[in-house]
Design a protein around this motif. Sequence first.
Motif, PDB file in Angstrom:
ATOM      1  N   ALA A 168       0.842  -1.193   0.000  1.00 38.85           N
ATOM      2  CA  ALA A 168       0.000   0.000   0.000  1.00 38.85           C
ATOM      3  C   ALA A 168       0.880   1.246   0.000  1.00 38.85           C
ATOM      4  O   ALA A 168       0.614   2.225  -0.701  1.00 38.85           O
ATOM      5  CB  ALA A 168      -0.924  -0.006   1.214  1.00 38.85           C
ATOM      6  N   GLU A 169       1.947   1.169   0.778  1.00 38.40           N
ATOM      7  CA  GLU A 169       2.857   2.312   0.876  1.00 38.40           C
ATOM      8  C   GLU A 169       3.520   2.576  -0.474  1.00 38.40           C
ATOM      9  O   GLU A 169       3.634   3.719  -0.919  1.00 38.40           O
ATOM     10  CB  GLU A 169       3.904   2.019   1.955  1.00 38.40           C
ATOM     11  N   SER A 170       3.926   1.495  -1.139  1.00 38.55           N
ATOM     12  CA  SER A 170       4.605   1.683  -2.416  1.00 38.55           C
ATOM     13  C   SER A 170       3.617   2.216  -3.452  1.00 38.55           C
ATOM     14  O   SER A 170       3.971   3.034  -4.301  1.00 38.55           O
ATOM     15  CB  SER A 170       5.266   0.380  -2.871  1.00 38.55           C
ATOM     16  N   GLU A 171       2.350   1.764  -3.334  1.00 35.06           N
ATOM     17  CA  GLU A 171       1.308   2.284  -4.225  1.00 35.06           C
ATOM     18  C   GLU A 171       1.120   3.782  -4.008  1.00 35.06           C
ATOM     19  O   GLU A 171       1.016   4.563  -4.946  1.00 35.06           O
ATOM     20  CB  GLU A 171       0.006   1.531  -3.927  1.00 35.06           C
ATOM     21  N   ARG A 172       1.114   4.161  -2.721  1.00 40.26           N
ATOM     22  CA  ARG A 172       0.921   5.566  -2.371  1.00 40.26           C
ATOM     23  C   ARG A 172       2.096   6.405  -2.889  1.00 40.26           C
ATOM     24  O   ARG A 172       1.923   7.472  -3.460  1.00 40.26           O
ATOM     25  CB  ARG A 172       0.801   5.706  -0.855  1.00 40.26           C
ATOM     26  N   LEU A 173       3.312   5.860  -2.677  1.00 40.62           N
ATOM     27  CA  LEU A 173       4.513   6.548  -3.152  1.00 40.62           C
ATOM     28  C   LEU A 173       4.460   6.728  -4.663  1.00 40.62           C
ATOM     29  O   LEU A 173       4.759   7.798  -5.191  1.00 40.62           O
ATOM     30  CB  LEU A 173       5.748   5.717  -2.805  1.00 40.62           C
ATOM     31  N   HIS A 174       4.050   5.639  -5.329  1.00 42.54           N
ATOM     32  CA  HIS A 174       3.944   5.655  -6.775  1.00 42.54           C
ATOM     33  C   HIS A 174       3.023   6.793  -7.223  1.00 42.54           C
ATOM     34  O   HIS A 174       3.335   7.553  -8.125  1.00 42.54           O
ATOM     35  CB  HIS A 174       3.383   4.313  -7.215  1.00 42.54           C
ATOM     36  N   ARG A 175       1.897   6.886  -6.513  1.00 48.88           N
ATOM     37  CA  ARG A 175       0.910   7.899  -6.888  1.00 48.88           C
ATOM     38  C   ARG A 175       1.440   9.307  -6.612  1.00 48.88           C
ATOM     39  O   ARG A 175       1.262  10.212  -7.409  1.00 48.88           O
ATOM     40  CB  ARG A 175      -0.398   7.654  -6.128  1.00 48.88           C
ATOM     41  N   THR A 176       2.087   9.452  -5.456  1.00 47.52           N
ATOM     42  CA  THR A 176       2.655  10.748  -5.113  1.00 47.52           C
ATOM     43  C   THR A 176       3.692  11.160  -6.146  1.00 47.52           C
ATOM     44  O   THR A 176       3.741  12.308  -6.592  1.00 47.52           O
ATOM     45  CB  THR A 176       3.319  10.686  -3.724  1.00 47.52           C
ATOM     46  N   LEU A 177       4.513  10.170  -6.532  1.00 48.28           N
ATOM     47  CA  LEU A 177       5.551  10.434  -7.524  1.00 48.28           C
ATOM     48  C   LEU A 177       4.914  10.864  -8.837  1.00 48.28           C
ATOM     49  O   LEU A 177       5.317  11.840  -9.464  1.00 48.28           O
ATOM     50  CB  LEU A 177       6.389   9.169  -7.710  1.00 48.28           C
ATOM     51  N   LEU A 178       3.865  10.127  -9.221  1.00 43.50           N
ATOM     52  CA  LEU A 178       3.168  10.427 -10.468  1.00 43.50           C
ATOM     53  C   LEU A 178       2.590  11.841 -10.410  1.00 43.50           C
ATOM     54  O   LEU A 178       2.706  12.613 -11.360  1.00 43.50           O
ATOM     55  CB  LEU A 178       2.052   9.405 -10.674  1.00 43.50           C
ATOM     56  N   ASP A 179       1.998  12.180  -9.268  1.00 43.08           N
ATOM     57  CA  ASP A 179       1.431  13.514  -9.093  1.00 43.08           C
ATOM     58  C   ASP A 179       2.503  14.583  -9.214  1.00 43.08           C
ATOM     59  O   ASP A 179       2.306  15.614  -9.852  1.00 43.08           O
ATOM     60  CB  ASP A 179       0.760  13.640  -7.719  1.00 43.08           C
ATOM     61  N   SER A 180       3.654  14.311  -8.591  1.00 49.61           N
ATOM     62  CA  SER A 180       4.673  15.361  -8.592  1.00 49.61           C
ATOM     63  C   SER A 180       5.328  15.466  -9.967  1.00 49.61           C
ATOM     64  O   SER A 180       5.663  16.553 -10.428  1.00 49.61           O
ATOM     65  CB  SER A 180       5.675  15.127  -7.458  1.00 49.61           C
ATOM     66  N   VAL A 181       5.489  14.323 -10.655  1.00 48.25           N
ATOM     67  CA  VAL A 181       6.012  14.379 -12.022  1.00 48.25           C
ATOM     68  C   VAL A 181       5.031  15.138 -12.912  1.00 48.25           C
ATOM     69  O   VAL A 181       5.412  15.981 -13.720  1.00 48.25           O
ATOM     70  CB  VAL A 181       6.260  12.955 -12.578  1.00 48.25           C
TER      71      VAL A 181
END
Lengths: 367, 220
Positions: A146-159
């Motif tokens: 779940a954490e990696s999913e969240r990180l992935h999403r945050t990364l996607l948002d920031s990119v």
Amino acid sequence: MPNTVSPKPSAPPVPLAEVGQYSWGLTLVFVLASTCWVLLPYTGDMFAALVFLMAIVLAGTRWNRGPVLMMAVVSALVWNYFFIPPQFTLHIDKPQDMVMFSLFFIVALSMGHLITRLRAREAALAQHHQEREHLLAEKHRAELLAESERLHRTLLDSVAHELKTPIAIIRTALDGLGQENPYAREIDTANRRLQRIVENFLEMTRVESEALEPQPDWCEIGDVLHAATKPIQNELAAHALRITGTADMPLLKIDSRLLAQVLGNLLHNATRYAPAGTEIEIHAALADGALELRVRDHGPGLRLGAEDQLFEKFYRAPDSPAGGTGLGLAIARGLMRAMKGDIEAHTHPEGGAEFVLHLPVKTRTAA
Amino acid sequence: MSKALIIDDEQQMRRLLRMVLESRGYEVCEAADGQVGLQEAAFHRPDVVLLDLGLPGMNGIEVLKRLREWSDVPVLILSVRDQETIKVEALENGADDYVTKPFGTAELLARLTVIQRRRFTRQSAEIVVDALKLDLLHHEASLNEAPLKLTPTEFALLKVLAEHAGRIVTQNQIIRQVWAGQASDPSEGLRVHINHLRKKLGDTGPRIVNEPGIGYRLEE
């Protein structure tokens, strides 16, 4: 006779290890009895009883219940037969010896029983502990995911933020310059193209990360078409768009935003491949609880045999005009499948490419 | 002269917005983060706020909630995020409208004008949107001076949209005001009544435009 083998119903077999324990138990009783027999003149019969009890307790800490109980019974009998006077009979003379024998028998049995029970409980505890460890590990893994999913999403948002911000700044600055300057117009065209590429890449990532959850709600097909065509109205201006079959369509329960995006990608594709001035047709129909949408252009059609390849990521037809990413159709297929539908393509018998969307839907007639 | 407050962490964006707004006669103040933004809003009392959602530290939604505790200044959301849920969250927390970056200057200015106008409505029992007139006193509607026959639900629905003419209204906002928890599947009822209203408004009246995943906008 049919060749069937049915397993014989049988009691659970005695494990090999337990057979070993029985024979070791007997051997141990024999060895101890012999030793005590030799020492009998010096120690008396009570010594033998204590030695047997000790052996039973020790055996109980390692062996199963069966062999331990067997040891208790056998050593009681051996003690009686060889040690309690009168020797070499199971008969007991003195009342106190009778009491001692009974006590020995009871203590030996309960020792064996208690100790094996203790071990069983220990084993159960250990297993419980193991299960808990296992559960904890499982939970930990889920949390990590779940954490990696969240990180992935945050990364996607920031990119997304980093890529889109300069594009937005260029757009606003160009608006300030005005469209009279032909150079500004060129920058604007390139900037819009860049925006499209960035959006496609981000959308493809989103589709592939499976973070995409369709949110179906009641909608009108007209609204979907409006949402699909509005962002590309400049490109569509060079074509005549003909829409049929939508007039009396009931309400549909779908994720209208995703479907609009699929249609938008198909229409944008059509505007790139079909010559300016040609017609682009959309036909909608409902059959067997599914929505079917056909998007047809009057361009050169599809290369024979490439109808499936088209939907692969980064696939570009050899003769396609410059400036595509090869992602539009891959996204379209990803979105359709996320909605439990599908998409296929072929060349229309009368020419031009035709894309067929198939989407299971709930419908409700808007009375 | 209108005063505008820009809350955006991108310096270049702030500079450009300042140029655009000043060229249209706005007086402009700006803030690079939410905390300063709230202070500036309290100090300068702007007539309109342009709020970026992706702020560092206190995010845009949080800024909006804090601002709404004491101010009803019109707020236009600027965001690069095109996820609908974020926009809906902002709108339901008191934002008046949004534009998604990259946006055209014309679109931005039009939105600003519309959301600022909201303050001056509601002085009479009549709402006018182009050729459409709603008489709130008698619950009557007319289009091009011709009476428009509407059911009570249709009237209530059109009233919500007309009060927000030119602005987006989220589906939940409409349902809360028109159905107030009566219907079993309000989303379906909403579509049905929107459908009826569109037919009655025809081509001459204002258009009811759907923004998928967000809500409806009555376009003048």
